[in-house]
Design a protein around this motif. Sequence first.
Motif, mmCIF file in Angstrom:
data_model
loop_
_atom_site.group_PDB
_atom_site.id
_atom_site.type_symbol
_atom_site.label_atom_id
_atom_site.label_comp_id
_atom_site.label_asym_id
_atom_site.label_seq_id
_atom_site.Cartn_x
_atom_site.Cartn_y
_atom_site.Cartn_z
ATOM 1 N N THR A 1 0.833 -1.209 0.000
ATOM 2 C CA THR A 1 0.000 0.000 0.000
ATOM 3 C C THR A 1 0.864 1.254 0.000
ATOM 4 O O THR A 1 0.561 2.230 -0.711
ATOM 5 C CB THR A 1 -0.928 0.000 1.224
ATOM 6 O OG1 THR A 1 -1.743 -1.180 1.195
ATOM 7 C CG2 THR A 1 -1.820 1.227 1.230
ATOM 8 N N ALA B 1 2.242 1.791 -3.504
ATOM 9 C CA ALA B 1 1.208 2.221 -4.445
ATOM 10 C C ALA B 1 0.829 3.688 -4.234
ATOM 11 O O ALA B 1 0.681 4.454 -5.194
ATOM 12 C CB ALA B 1 -0.029 1.329 -4.314
ATOM 13 N N GLY C 1 1.511 6.804 -6.803
ATOM 14 C CA GLY C 1 0.379 7.559 -7.320
ATOM 15 C C GLY C 1 0.417 9.025 -6.948
ATOM 16 O O GLY C 1 0.000 9.883 -7.726
ATOM 17 N N GLU D 1 -5.580 -2.452 2.188
ATOM 18 C CA GLU D 1 -5.948 -2.918 0.856
ATOM 19 C C GLU D 1 -7.022 -2.029 0.229
ATOM 20 O O GLU D 1 -7.021 -1.816 -0.994
ATOM 21 C CB GLU D 1 -6.432 -4.363 0.935
ATOM 22 C CG GLU D 1 -5.309 -5.346 1.245
ATOM 23 C CD GLU D 1 -5.836 -6.732 1.584
ATOM 24 O OE1 GLU D 1 -7.075 -6.908 1.585
ATOM 25 O OE2 GLU D 1 -5.014 -7.626 1.848
ATOM 26 N N ARG E 1 -5.184 0.908 -1.118
ATOM 27 C CA ARG E 1 -4.345 0.525 -2.257
ATOM 28 C C ARG E 1 -5.163 0.319 -3.523
ATOM 29 O O ARG E 1 -4.842 0.846 -4.588
ATOM 30 C CB ARG E 1 -3.561 -0.746 -1.916
ATOM 31 C CG ARG E 1 -2.609 -1.189 -3.025
ATOM 32 C CD ARG E 1 -1.689 -2.303 -2.565
ATOM 33 N NE ARG E 1 -2.343 -3.577 -2.393
ATOM 34 C CZ ARG E 1 -2.573 -4.154 -1.202
ATOM 35 N NH1 ARG E 1 -2.230 -3.540 -0.084
ATOM 36 N NH2 ARG E 1 -3.159 -5.332 -1.125
ATOM 37 N N TRP E 2 -6.257 -0.424 -3.425
ATOM 38 C CA TRP E 2 -7.053 -0.706 -4.605
ATOM 39 C C TRP E 2 -7.821 0.526 -5.074
ATOM 40 O O TRP E 2 -8.061 0.683 -6.287
ATOM 41 C CB TRP E 2 -8.009 -1.862 -4.327
ATOM 42 C CG TRP E 2 -7.299 -3.178 -4.333
ATOM 43 C CD1 TRP E 2 -7.046 -3.984 -3.277
ATOM 44 C CD2 TRP E 2 -6.718 -3.827 -5.466
ATOM 45 N NE1 TRP E 2 -6.344 -5.101 -3.667
ATOM 46 C CE2 TRP E 2 -6.135 -5.034 -5.005
ATOM 47 C CE3 TRP E 2 -6.636 -3.511 -6.824
ATOM 48 C CZ2 TRP E 2 -5.480 -5.911 -5.861
ATOM 49 C CZ3 TRP E 2 -5.984 -4.383 -7.673
ATOM 50 C CH2 TRP E 2 -5.420 -5.571 -7.189
ATOM 51 N N ALA F 1 -6.635 3.579 -4.913
ATOM 52 C CA ALA F 1 -5.633 4.358 -5.652
ATOM 53 C C ALA F 1 -5.373 3.753 -7.024
ATOM 54 O O ALA F 1 -5.231 4.469 -8.026
ATOM 55 C CB ALA F 1 -4.338 4.433 -4.848
ATOM 56 N N ARG F 2 -5.317 2.431 -7.091
ATOM 57 C CA ARG F 2 -5.087 1.778 -8.384
ATOM 58 C C ARG F 2 -6.279 1.950 -9.323
ATOM 59 O O ARG F 2 -6.101 2.176 -10.528
ATOM 60 C CB ARG F 2 -4.784 0.298 -8.157
ATOM 61 C CG ARG F 2 -3.419 0.044 -7.522
ATOM 62 C CD ARG F 2 -3.190 -1.423 -7.244
ATOM 63 N NE ARG F 2 -1.860 -1.671 -6.719
ATOM 64 C CZ ARG F 2 -1.426 -2.850 -6.277
ATOM 65 N NH1 ARG F 2 -2.261 -3.892 -6.289
ATOM 66 N NH2 ARG F 2 -0.199 -2.991 -5.830
ATOM 67 N N ASP F 3 -7.489 1.850 -8.780
ATOM 68 C CA ASP F 3 -8.670 2.053 -9.621
ATOM 69 C C ASP F 3 -8.729 3.481 -10.150
ATOM 70 O O ASP F 3 -9.132 3.712 -11.295
ATOM 71 C CB ASP F 3 -9.943 1.740 -8.828
ATOM 72 C CG ASP F 3 -10.085 0.247 -8.528
ATOM 73 O OD1 ASP F 3 -9.393 -0.551 -9.187
ATOM 74 O OD2 ASP F 3 -10.877 -0.106 -7.636
ATOM 75 N N ARG F 4 -8.343 4.428 -9.305
ATOM 76 C CA ARG F 4 -8.345 5.832 -9.736
ATOM 77 C C ARG F 4 -7.329 6.041 -10.859
ATOM 78 O O ARG F 4 -7.635 6.696 -11.869
ATOM 79 C CB ARG F 4 -8.002 6.733 -8.542
ATOM 80 C CG ARG F 4 -7.970 8.220 -8.872
ATOM 81 C CD ARG F 4 -7.626 9.027 -7.622
ATOM 82 N NE ARG F 4 -7.547 10.438 -7.921
ATOM 83 C CZ ARG F 4 -8.583 11.264 -7.946
ATOM 84 N NH1 ARG F 4 -9.795 10.810 -7.700
ATOM 85 N NH2 ARG F 4 -8.420 12.552 -8.224
ATOM 86 N N ALA F 5 -6.128 5.486 -10.707
ATOM 87 C CA ALA F 5 -5.113 5.623 -11.754
ATOM 88 C C ALA F 5 -5.557 4.938 -13.037
ATOM 89 O O ALA F 5 -5.346 5.456 -14.141
ATOM 90 C CB ALA F 5 -3.785 5.040 -11.264
ATOM 91 N N SER F 6 -6.203 3.779 -12.902
ATOM 92 C CA SER F 6 -6.680 3.067 -14.087
ATOM 93 C C SER F 6 -7.781 3.844 -14.794
ATOM 94 O O SER F 6 -7.828 3.902 -16.032
ATOM 95 C CB SER F 6 -7.190 1.679 -13.681
ATOM 96 O OG SER F 6 -7.707 0.977 -14.780
#
Length: 230
Positions: free
Chosen positions: A78, A81, A85, A144, A147-148, A150-155
């Motif tokens: 986390t 990530a 980001g 988590e 972390r997810w 942040a990853r969803d936002r970047a995606s």
Amino acid sequence: MEAVILILTLLFVAFMALGVYAGVKTVRAAKRGVDRTITQARRSVEDTTLRAKSYGQPGVPGELAHLRLKLRTSMRATQDALNAGAAEDASLSESLGLFQRLSAHGRDLDNELKRLEREPDRATVATLLPGLKERTERITHSAESLRWAARDRASRFADDDLAALNAQIDVEAGALRHWTTEEPAAQGDTAGHSWSGPADEGTPPSLTPPDPQLRTGYPWQKSARPETTN
């Protein structure tokens, strides 16, 4: 002469001070690099030890090692990530602040699990395991979630940017193929130009040779050679 000597002395002192300053910064940077390397090596060794204990030791020691490994792995992932980001998305600064608060709870739990690994009273530690598992689960679940998210936002941002880029490329590709829409109009205009040459009434225009005197030259065409007279 004295002024020249004074200026040279000041320049020498300035260069010496600059050299000392650069040397101190270099030493500090090297020390930070060494410290990071040592810290990473220590973490790697400790993670390897915990992994070996979680799989190789049954009972309470293995449970404690498993909880510590799960906690450290989730928190480190986390942190990486969010740091990655935040370099491109300033809105993640609040998420980083929340993670710092969560990290304090994670450190406290990791230290407690580490102390319990050295506790000789295994029976008492076994009674504490359910509560330790619950705390570990709550912390890792929150980590988590951050972390997810942040990853969803970047995606999502990457998908939106790609969609906009595809639309711009489609417009540009259409502009580069402008002749597919302009060619019929151009052909219609060409039929009415006078430089096509006069045609006999009974002869189709396409079979009538153009008058050399009325031919309009293009840059890539050679000009007509004038007739010579004797």
